[in-house]
Write a protein that holds these residues in place. Sequence first.
Motif, short mmCIF file in Angstrom:
data_model
loop_
_atom_site.label_atom_id
_atom_site.label_comp_id
_atom_site.label_asym_id
_atom_site.label_seq_id
_atom_site.Cartn_x
_atom_site.Cartn_y
_atom_site.Cartn_z
N ALA A 10 4.43 12.61 -0.29
CA ALA A 10 4.63 11.50 -1.22
C ALA A 10 6.05 10.95 -1.10
CB ALA A 10 4.34 11.96 -2.65
N ALA A 11 7.03 11.85 -0.97
CA ALA A 11 8.42 11.42 -0.79
C ALA A 11 8.61 10.68 0.52
CB ALA A 11 9.35 12.63 -0.87
N LEU A 12 7.91 11.14 1.58
CA LEU A 12 8.00 10.46 2.87
C LEU A 12 7.41 9.04 2.80
CD1 LEU A 12 7.16 13.19 5.56
CD2 LEU A 12 9.39 12.35 4.80
N ASN A 13 6.41 8.85 1.94
CA ASN A 13 5.86 7.50 1.75
C ASN A 13 6.92 6.55 1.21
OD1 ASN A 13 2.73 6.88 2.02
ND2 ASN A 13 2.97 9.05 1.56
N ALA A 54 1.89 6.86 -2.21
CA ALA A 54 2.84 7.86 -2.72
C ALA A 54 2.33 8.47 -4.03
CB ALA A 54 4.21 7.22 -2.91
N TRP A 55 1.94 7.62 -4.99
CA TRP A 55 1.55 8.19 -6.28
C TRP A 55 0.20 8.89 -6.22
CZ3 TRP A 55 -2.78 7.11 -9.05
CH2 TRP A 55 -3.42 5.88 -8.87
N THR A 56 -0.73 8.42 -5.37
CA THR A 56 -2.02 9.12 -5.28
C THR A 56 -1.87 10.49 -4.64
OG1 THR A 56 -2.46 7.85 -3.24
CG2 THR A 56 -3.44 7.04 -5.28
N LEU A 57 -1.00 10.61 -3.65
CA LEU A 57 -0.74 11.94 -3.07
C LEU A 57 -0.12 12.87 -4.10
CD1 LEU A 57 0.66 11.73 0.59
CD2 LEU A 57 -1.42 12.83 -0.22
N LEU A 58 0.84 12.34 -4.83
CA LEU A 58 1.51 13.17 -5.84
C LEU A 58 0.52 13.61 -6.91
CD1 LEU A 58 4.43 14.13 -6.32
CD2 LEU A 58 4.73 12.18 -7.85
N LEU A 90 -8.87 8.16 -3.13
CA LEU A 90 -8.11 6.98 -3.55
C LEU A 90 -6.96 6.72 -2.59
CD1 LEU A 90 -8.25 4.93 -5.86
CD2 LEU A 90 -6.65 6.36 -7.14
N PHE A 91 -6.31 7.79 -2.15
CA PHE A 91 -5.25 7.68 -1.15
C PHE A 91 -5.79 7.01 0.12
CE2 PHE A 91 -3.70 9.75 2.74
CZ PHE A 91 -2.37 9.37 2.74
N ALA A 92 -6.96 7.45 0.58
CA ALA A 92 -7.57 6.87 1.78
C ALA A 92 -7.92 5.41 1.57
CB ALA A 92 -8.81 7.67 2.18
N ALA A 93 -8.36 5.06 0.35
CA ALA A 93 -8.73 3.68 0.05
C ALA A 93 -7.52 2.74 0.15
CB ALA A 93 -9.35 3.59 -1.34
N PHE A 94 -6.34 3.22 -0.22
CA PHE A 94 -5.12 2.41 -0.10
C PHE A 94 -4.61 2.40 1.35
CE2 PHE A 94 -4.59 3.18 -4.77
CZ PHE A 94 -4.64 1.84 -5.14
N THR A 152 0.80 -1.23 0.00
CA THR A 152 0.00 0.00 0.00
C THR A 152 0.83 1.28 0.00
OG1 THR A 152 -0.20 -0.16 2.43
CG2 THR A 152 -1.98 -1.09 1.11
N PHE A 153 2.06 1.25 0.51
CA PHE A 153 2.82 2.50 0.56
C PHE A 153 3.15 3.08 -0.82
CE2 PHE A 153 3.28 2.31 5.09
CZ PHE A 153 3.53 3.62 5.44
#
Length: 637
Positions: free
Chosen positions: A544-547, A450-454, A479-483, A445-446
């Motif tokens: 996203a980078a922190l992910n 990352a890509w959904t936040l970006l 979508l970010f929350a779903a992952f 999931t990480f």
Amino acid sequence: MADTFIEKATAEHIDADERASEDVNLNSNVEAKIKNPLAGLSKSLLLAQVEDFAKEKNMVDKVDLLKKGALVAQNPSEFETIEGLSDDERSALLREVTHKWHQPTTLYFTVILCSIGAAVQGWDQTGSNGANLSFPVAFGIPDSKYLDDAKTIPNPDYEKNLWLVGVINAAPYIASAFLGCWLSDPLNNWFGRRGTIFFSAIFCLLPVIGSAVAQTWQELFVTRLLLGIGMGSKASTIPIYAAENVPALIRGGLVMSWQMWTAFGIFLGFCANLAVYNTGDIAWRLQLGSAFIPAVPLVVGIYFCPESPRWLMKKGRYSEAFKSLCRLRNTPLQAARDLYYVHAQLLVEADIIGKSNYVTRFIELFTIPRVRRATLASFVVMLAQQMCGINIMAFYSSTIFSLAGGTNLTSLLASFGFGLVNFVFAFPAIWTIDTFGRRNLLLFTFPQMAWTLLAGGFCFYIPESSRAHLGMIAFFIFLFAAFYSPGEGPVPFTYSAEVFPLTHREVGMAWAVATCLGWAAVLSITFPRMLAVMTPTGAFGFYAALNVTALVMIFLWVPETKQRTLEELDYVFAVPTRKHMHYQVTKALPYFVKRWVLRQKNATLEPLYHFDEHVAGATVAPAVTLRGNSKVSEDEK
């Protein structure tokens, strides 16, 4: 109160020849063996030890049942060959595997009560989310750059107000990280798990009412600090309480209910924010104060739950522990089996850890190798929960959607949608956390987060006049929350509640929760300023980078724990960290590339852990991955 179990356990010494044929070093398990401490004992010796145990613990009237339980615990996969078991007892042991969700009502009531405690946690988090739109103005601390709607009068206190709003929002997390979490160790020692949960519930009930009637921002800040005491001690205790009561095969699925119902509490908080939207000047008061609602059943319901059997055993109260287990297991035989098996593992723990007080227990989180590895792993998963960026949504989603061009109502509606997605997508983890495992859920999931936040951040570049502007931003946040919800959502609290030995479970969980909530405070304080300086696109890109960073940390430092009893995890965390890292880099990563990138279906992965055939559940669950070379350099030890 003295730890009776520890005092007696350290005084007991079981001769090496009377244990299994080969001991495992629980500070440096370089062979990565998962061992049953009863395996290898002759039947006569095991039954003699059970008789001594029954006499010592004043359980002579249960000695026959304890003997049968010990024989089952010694070789759980061969229970059908054990003499003396009735047909009903054999059927119950088989049903435990084939119908693992068939559990006593008391167990489910306990888990439901823990879930209510989690809902309190989530609702407390989101009351301030909607209130952020109005309480600053009510207290004369507007956080906009201008003092008038025409944007002609600059706000000289703009910078200071940004920090002030962040600090008020962060108050519960500051108090949790520096006081509430650390109170859980002495509170658990004095009052047990149930007493600590009751104490926490009181502090989650009265301060939220106080926040609703606060007349100044200073009063609001103090009431939210008091709320943090309850949040910290509750979050440090409830996952432990659930983990200690639940059988190993379904522990992940039930203990993860902490996060699922925290997500439900977040969703209810968004519902409350929306429900009182049109109440005028008191809207923010109702949004903050509504969190008292789930705290009431928590205060009352904890009285009807059994105390943790492992806590009672820690205190030397074995007869009470057996009665508690009888309420939490389907048959007395299963209760007797678990009682004696846990006792045998606790003796092993006592050999390597011994007796300690509050201060030394904290120091030992970093000095005893087996405990230090659990400390590192729990730190990583808890820190990752803040690094992933979920709480910038939980705390500031209304603000983010407002910056995306939404009205107050639209922002609250979009936040409601975020809360709904966060809750609904937590459900799959009930089944996947004990099948796919904690580690695999995180590793999958990480990258998705990352890509959904970006993508959500780049959507701010869509012209605000376009209807797609707000819609696409909301889509990628959802979508970010779903992952997040089936992965990093449930894992940290489940994982941290199970990885520490009983002697250090309270202080270890306090460390983990303080890490999580402390960094939540940092996030809450800094995000308003980050939005102003970096713009939403920059802030989303930063997280996203922190992910990606968190993904690497999890890959290297977080072992799998699924379907192992709490005591068997002593062997998992006895494997040296360097050995685990070496295996991930030289074995697991090349296998992943061959199998899933190059699509080589014949690629194989050597397992790291060797499961003793007598370990509980070894024949039920597939031997969880991972085994490295037997030769380990001295620096790895």
